[in-house]
Write an enzyme that holds these catalytic residues in place. Structure first.
Site, PDB file in Angstrom:
ATOM      1  N   GLU A  99       0.796  -1.226   0.000  1.00  0.00           N
ATOM      2  CA  GLU A  99       0.000   0.000   0.000  1.00  0.00           C
ATOM      3  C   GLU A  99       0.823   1.268   0.000  1.00  0.00           C
ATOM      4  O   GLU A  99       1.979   1.277   0.415  1.00  0.00           O
ATOM      5  CB  GLU A  99      -0.830   0.081   1.288  1.00  0.00           C
ATOM      6  CG  GLU A  99      -1.651  -1.092   1.576  1.00  0.00           C
ATOM      7  CD  GLU A  99      -2.248  -1.006   2.969  1.00  0.00           C
ATOM      8  OE1 GLU A  99      -3.130  -1.789   3.257  1.00  0.00           O
ATOM      9  OE2 GLU A  99      -1.818  -0.151   3.759  1.00  0.00           O
TER      10      GLU A  99
ATOM     11  N   CYS B 275       3.053   8.411   2.301  1.00  0.00           N
ATOM     12  CA  CYS B 275       3.377   7.342   3.249  1.00  0.00           C
ATOM     13  C   CYS B 275       3.771   6.110   2.440  1.00  0.00           C
ATOM     14  O   CYS B 275       2.956   5.532   1.728  1.00  0.00           O
ATOM     15  CB  CYS B 275       2.148   7.087   4.119  1.00  0.00           C
ATOM     16  SG  CYS B 275       2.390   5.817   5.345  1.00  0.00           S
TER      17      CYS B 275
ATOM     18  N   CYS C  49       3.364  -6.519  15.911  1.00  0.00           N
ATOM     19  CA  CYS C  49       2.850  -5.641  16.963  1.00  0.00           C
ATOM     20  C   CYS C  49       1.354  -5.923  17.097  1.00  0.00           C
ATOM     21  O   CYS C  49       0.650  -6.071  16.097  1.00  0.00           O
ATOM     22  CB  CYS C  49       3.092  -4.177  16.617  1.00  0.00           C
ATOM     23  SG  CYS C  49       4.847  -3.804  16.465  1.00  0.00           S
TER      24      CYS C  49
ATOM     25  N   CYS D 111      -1.343  -3.738  15.351  1.00  0.00           N
ATOM     26  CA  CYS D 111      -1.099  -3.377  13.947  1.00  0.00           C
ATOM     27  C   CYS D 111      -1.570  -4.467  13.019  1.00  0.00           C
ATOM     28  O   CYS D 111      -1.211  -5.636  13.170  1.00  0.00           O
ATOM     29  CB  CYS D 111       0.389  -3.134  13.720  1.00  0.00           C
ATOM     30  SG  CYS D 111       0.797  -2.862  11.979  1.00  0.00           S
TER      31      CYS D 111
ATOM     32  N   GLY E 262       5.494  -2.525   6.773  1.00  0.00           N
ATOM     33  CA  GLY E 262       6.840  -3.052   6.956  1.00  0.00           C
ATOM     34  C   GLY E 262       7.708  -2.282   7.931  1.00  0.00           C
ATOM     35  O   GLY E 262       7.388  -1.173   8.335  1.00  0.00           O
ATOM     36  N   GLU E 263       8.813  -2.914   8.321  1.00  0.00           N
ATOM     37  CA  GLU E 263       9.790  -2.302   9.213  1.00  0.00           C
ATOM     38  C   GLU E 263      11.001  -1.888   8.364  1.00  0.00           C
ATOM     39  O   GLU E 263      11.794  -2.746   7.950  1.00  0.00           O
ATOM     40  CB  GLU E 263      10.179  -3.297  10.310  1.00  0.00           C
ATOM     41  CG  GLU E 263      11.377  -2.900  11.149  1.00  0.00           C
ATOM     42  CD  GLU E 263      11.309  -1.480  11.699  1.00  0.00           C
ATOM     43  OE1 GLU E 263      10.340  -1.145  12.399  1.00  0.00           O
ATOM     44  OE2 GLU E 263      12.223  -0.684  11.403  1.00  0.00           O
TER      45      GLU E 263
ATOM     46  N   SER F 291      10.276   5.720  10.116  1.00  0.00           N
ATOM     47  CA  SER F 291       9.680   5.259  11.372  1.00  0.00           C
ATOM     48  C   SER F 291      10.113   3.830  11.664  1.00  0.00           C
ATOM     49  O   SER F 291      10.003   2.951  10.811  1.00  0.00           O
ATOM     50  CB  SER F 291       8.155   5.324  11.273  1.00  0.00           C
ATOM     51  OG  SER F 291       7.571   4.787  12.441  1.00  0.00           O
TER      52      SER F 291
ATOM     53  N   SER G 234       8.409   4.239  17.142  1.00  0.00           N
ATOM     54  CA  SER G 234       7.103   3.773  17.612  1.00  0.00           C
ATOM     55  C   SER G 234       7.254   3.267  19.042  1.00  0.00           C
ATOM     56  O   SER G 234       7.521   2.094  19.268  1.00  0.00           O
ATOM     57  CB  SER G 234       6.591   2.662  16.694  1.00  0.00           C
ATOM     58  OG  SER G 234       6.334   3.191  15.416  1.00  0.00           O
ATOM     59  N   LEU G 235       7.094   4.170  19.989  1.00  0.00           N
ATOM     60  CA  LEU G 235       7.323   3.819  21.392  1.00  0.00           C
ATOM     61  C   LEU G 235       6.103   3.107  21.981  1.00  0.00           C
ATOM     62  O   LEU G 235       6.198   1.987  22.456  1.00  0.00           O
ATOM     63  CB  LEU G 235       7.671   5.078  22.195  1.00  0.00           C
ATOM     64  CG  LEU G 235       8.178   4.838  23.605  1.00  0.00           C
ATOM     65  CD1 LEU G 235       9.482   4.055  23.607  1.00  0.00           C
ATOM     66  CD2 LEU G 235       8.350   6.155  24.352  1.00  0.00           C
ATOM     67  N   HIS G 236       4.974   3.769  21.987  1.00  0.00           N
ATOM     68  CA  HIS G 236       3.668   3.185  22.314  1.00  0.00           C
ATOM     69  C   HIS G 236       3.473   2.743  23.762  1.00  0.00           C
ATOM     70  O   HIS G 236       2.345   2.448  24.150  1.00  0.00           O
ATOM     71  CB  HIS G 236       3.324   1.990  21.413  1.00  0.00           C
ATOM     72  CG  HIS G 236       3.338   2.291  19.952  1.00  0.00           C
ATOM     73  ND1 HIS G 236       2.833   3.449  19.421  1.00  0.00           N
ATOM     74  CD2 HIS G 236       3.817   1.586  18.897  1.00  0.00           C
ATOM     75  CE1 HIS G 236       2.991   3.430  18.101  1.00  0.00           C
ATOM     76  NE2 HIS G 236       3.596   2.326  17.764  1.00  0.00           N
TER      77      HIS G 236
ATOM     78  N   ASN H 220      -6.513   2.916  15.321  1.00  0.00           N
ATOM     79  CA  ASN H 220      -7.417   2.656  14.215  1.00  0.00           C
ATOM     80  C   ASN H 220      -7.824   1.191  14.264  1.00  0.00           C
ATOM     81  O   ASN H 220      -7.020   0.314  13.974  1.00  0.00           O
ATOM     82  CB  ASN H 220      -6.675   2.947  12.911  1.00  0.00           C
ATOM     83  CG  ASN H 220      -7.628   3.420  11.864  1.00  0.00           C
ATOM     84  OD1 ASN H 220      -8.709   2.866  11.694  1.00  0.00           O
ATOM     85  ND2 ASN H 220      -7.237   4.456  11.161  1.00  0.00           N
TER      86      ASN H 220
ATOM     87  N   CYS I  20      -2.903   1.928   8.140  1.00  0.00           N
ATOM     88  CA  CYS I  20      -1.967   0.832   7.919  1.00  0.00           C
ATOM     89  C   CYS I  20      -2.633  -0.519   7.722  1.00  0.00           C
ATOM     90  O   CYS I  20      -3.403  -0.963   8.551  1.00  0.00           O
ATOM     91  CB  CYS I  20      -1.048   0.703   9.117  1.00  0.00           C
ATOM     92  SG  CYS I  20      -0.403   2.260   9.634  1.00  0.00           S
TER      93      CYS I  20
END
Ligand code: SAH
Ligand code: SF4
Length: 395
Positions: free
Chosen positions: A123, A136, A147, A150, A198-199, A230, A252-254, A331, A374
């Site tokens: 995407e 993005c 995660c 996600c 993806g990472e 990110s 991405s701490l979260h 989301n 995402c």
């Protein structure tokens, strides 16, 4: 040709370092020029039989046509000899990712479901604002990192995107926005965030090579200050990211406790919060003018208390981080194990951080009507295709 050679199964929830897989060559045997460095194009031309001096000149011309003019057809390259154009076309290609679906939201957000030449969907999203336009970009098909909040992390198969598939996203967006030739002024596409699927730091070489082209002044010409990568916290790659790519960093701490971050970002079991924040403090190029963004997804009754907000402030101060915090309303997706925090809770959380002198905007969800979050377009498209299939079977 078997697509399976480029797929990697997800080996486990905590330690899923992806194994690089060989690339699937294009079915037609031609070589992709997008994604090669200028020198890489020269070498490819030489390998195909051009003399070194000619290869060098042609590489320079091709670079200009590809990245400055957005041309994909060799026959439009007026300064390349007519007789040589079909020779190039037989051996090389200047492609874009395939488009499965393109959608425009009522708020102007655009979203694309794209396809690799070997049949994998990924995407891309474009978010226009008053003073900027942010693309993005995805770095992988799927993600190995699981995660829990996600949706991309639930996808079964993962493949690294090649440099041409990463640069190709930016070029496709330029096609769609009518932004060729590359010009410094008045662009709609002004910023890039590596925040799609993806990472990116698990596909470091390809992401670096692609972003080098995006940042090249004779190439796509986007400044490193307008690009943000990110990461969910791949600590050993963060320094190289700053040194070799030099873009802005988002993390991405979260969560602010081991227990909660272990649960929602399983990579935390490998690289803990202290190690991660130290790597942020050491990030090359970060300073008060170029802050590190901490992303924090707001999950109801999970990571959203006043106490969590105060701990976040304490950590940022303790590591003396030039930081800003992005609060992201969760989301939801079908089957997600969390809910989004209430707007009141998000505001209270934001206020605590803000009162400590740290910027903490709440990211407004964009493109909700087209599921522009995402991992969601891919799922929506799969669902549709399945239901179409069912309908066909029923008929
Ligand atoms: N893998 C990288 C970059 C892609 S994810 C990373 O994790 O940083 C981009 C951002 O979207 C991350 O901050 C991620 O945590 C966030 N995100 C993922 N799923 C989400 C969801 N369902 N709701 C809100 N944010 C989400
Ligand atoms: Fe992968 Fe990022 Fe999603 Fe985590 S949040 S599963 S790292 S894409």
């Amino acid at each position: 040709m078997s697509a399976d050679t480029t797929l990697m199964p997800i080996p486990g929830p905590i330690d899923p370092v992806p194994v690089p897989r060989p690339t699937t060559p294009r079915a037609d045997g031609r070589q992709e020029l997008v994604g090669l460095s200028k020198d890489g194009i020269r070498a490819a031309l030489e390998a195909a039989g051009l003399e070194p001096r000619q290869a060098k000149l042609r590489a320079k011309q091709l670079w200009h046509w590809i990245y400055n003019r957005g041309v994909t057809d060799f026959s439009l390259m007026t300064d390349i000899a007519k007789a040589q154009q079909p020779w190039l076309a037989e051996r090389f290609t200047i492609a874009r990712p395939g488009v499965v679906e393109a959608q425009v939201s009522t708020d102007g957000t655009r979203k694309w479901l794209l396809k690799t030449h070997d049949g994998h969907d990924f995407e891309m999203v474009f978010i226009p604002d008053a003073d900027r336009g942010t693309l993005c970009v995805s770095s992988q098909v799927g993600c190995t990192l699981n995660c829990r909040f996600c949706h991309t992390g639930t996808m079964r198969l993962v493949r690294n995107l090649e440099p041409h598939e990463i640069v190709g996203q930016v070029m496709l967006a330029r096609d769609a926005l009518g932004e060729w030739p590359s010009q410094p002024e008045g662009r709609m596409l002004t910023n890039i965030v590596m925040m799609g699927m993806g990472e990116p730091l698990y596909n470091f070489d390809n992401v670096r090579d692609a972003l080098k082209i995006v940042m090249d002044g004779d190439g796509l010409g986007l400044s490193k200050r307008r690009i943000t990568l990110s990461t969910s916290g791949v600590v050993p790659m963060m320094e190289r990211c700053g040194d070799e790519i030099g873009v802005n960093l988002a993390v991405s701490l979260h969560a602010v406790t081991k227990e909660i971050r272990d649960e929602i970002v399983p990579l935390n079991r490998k690289y803990g919060i202290e190690e991660l924040l130290q790597a942020c403090a050491d990030y090359p190029g970060a300073n008060n003018a170029r802050r590190i963004t901490f992303e924090y997804v707001m999950l109801k009754d999970k990571n959203d208390s006043d106490e969590h907000a105060r701990e976040l402030v304490r950590l940022i101060r303790h590591y003396r981080l030039p930081a800003k915090v992005n609060l992201i309303p969760f989301n939801p997706w079908p089957g997600a194990p969390y809910e989004c925090s209430t707007p009141e809770r998000i505001r209270a959380f934001s206020n605590i951080i803000f009162e400590a002198g740290i910027s903490a905007p709440v990211r407004t969800p964009r493109g909700r009507d087209i599921d522009a979050a995402c991992g969601q377009l891919k799922t929506a498209a799969e669902k549709k295709r399945r239901s179409e299939l069912d309908a066909e079977r029923a008929g």
